[in-house]
Design an enzyme around this catalytic site. Structure first.
Site, PDB file in Angstrom:
ATOM      1  N   ASP A 267       0.836   5.901  -7.441  1.00 45.40           N
ATOM      2  CA  ASP A 267       1.223   6.805  -6.364  1.00 45.40           C
ATOM      3  C   ASP A 267       0.724   8.205  -6.688  1.00 45.40           C
ATOM      4  O   ASP A 267      -0.046   8.402  -7.636  1.00 45.40           O
ATOM      5  CB  ASP A 267       2.740   6.767  -6.146  1.00 45.40           C
ATOM      6  CG  ASP A 267       3.514   7.383  -7.300  1.00 45.40           C
ATOM      7  OD1 ASP A 267       2.911   7.703  -8.355  1.00 45.40           O
ATOM      8  OD2 ASP A 267       4.744   7.550  -7.168  1.00 45.40           O
TER       9      ASP A 267
ATOM     10  N   LYS B  63      -0.492  -0.919  -3.387  1.00 44.07           N
ATOM     11  CA  LYS B  63       0.537  -0.226  -4.161  1.00 44.07           C
ATOM     12  C   LYS B  63       1.891  -0.904  -3.997  1.00 44.07           C
ATOM     13  O   LYS B  63       2.598  -1.160  -4.982  1.00 44.07           O
ATOM     14  CB  LYS B  63       0.647   1.246  -3.733  1.00 44.07           C
ATOM     15  CG  LYS B  63       1.625   2.050  -4.582  1.00 44.07           C
ATOM     16  CD  LYS B  63       1.721   3.492  -4.147  1.00 44.07           C
ATOM     17  CE  LYS B  63       2.574   3.626  -2.908  1.00 44.07           C
ATOM     18  NZ  LYS B  63       2.868   5.030  -2.561  1.00 44.07           N
TER      19      LYS B  63
END
Length: 219
Positions: free
Chosen positions: A142, A124
């Site tokens: 997220d 991420k």
């Protein structure tokens, strides 16, 4: 989890996001690729607001890996102690700074594999840097994107990797670069976890979420 929306619905939703916010921006403050990398790494289990408060002073004196190494772990810790897991994060900031200096000439790499080789940098974080700094159509999923993708049906998936693939597979190419920012901002301010503001949602008529609310009352 809502079913995957059809192509026309996905395209219309992102066209509306693009019209409302043509150039969405991330909310983490940074001055270069290195400070962006550090800010994103620090943001795990922390808010952007909290990270920004902690890093303003830090980045004012250490905006390169060389300067961060000069500051040292204790110096970094002193600046970020208001952030969750600050001790481990300070260690990772120093470790990744050392690797950047020793293996990358002090420069932040532009490949996902190289970024993920750095301490404290997962997929991420790597995707955020690739998207925000290098302009790559990388999708950093997220909790906000995971929620929005599954509620709306725009990009559903059982885990973050599946949602990332759904964005890549179903969002038209022209919207890929900013897709994750539109979805994050939508989740942060409109499609909130506890009480989504469906009454002011741009894509309410396109959304597959069965429990849409308007002024707190089921629609």
């Amino acid at each position: 989890m809502s079913p995957q929306a059809d192509y026309a619905t996905v395209r219309e939703a992102f066209a509306r996001f693009a019209e409302a916010e043509p150039e969405p921006k991330g909310e983490l403050e940074h001055v270069n690729a290195f400070t962006l990398l550090v800010a994103v790494a620090l943001s795990a289990q922390a808010t952007d607001v909290g990270v920004n408060k902690a890093t303003r002073g830090l980045f004012a004196i250490a905006d390169t890996p060389e300067k961060m190494l000069e500051l040292g772990e204790e110096g970094v810790t002193a600046h970020i102690r208001t952030i969750g897991l600050y001790r481990n994060k300070a260690k990772n900031v120093i470790k990744l700074s050392r690797i950047l200096v020793d293996q990358f000439g002090g420069q932040v790499p532009s490949s996902r594999a190289a970024l993920q080789s750095l301490p404290g940098v997962g997929r991420k974080t790597a995707n955020v840097v690739l998207s925000m700094w290098w302009g790559h159509p990388a999708q950093a999923v997220d909790t906000h994107i995971f929620r929005v993708g599954n509620r709306t049906g725009l990009c559903p998936g059982r885990d973050v990797d599946a949602v990332e693939r759904a964005i890549e597979d179903h969002v038209p190419v022209e919207f890929q670069r900013h897709a994750h920012h539109w979805l994050i901002l939508h989740g942060r301010y409109i499609c909130k976890a506890r009480k989504p503001a469906c009454g002011v949602c741009l894509i309410r008529d396109l959304c597959a979420f069965p429990d849409k609310l308007q002024n707190g009352v089921a629609a």
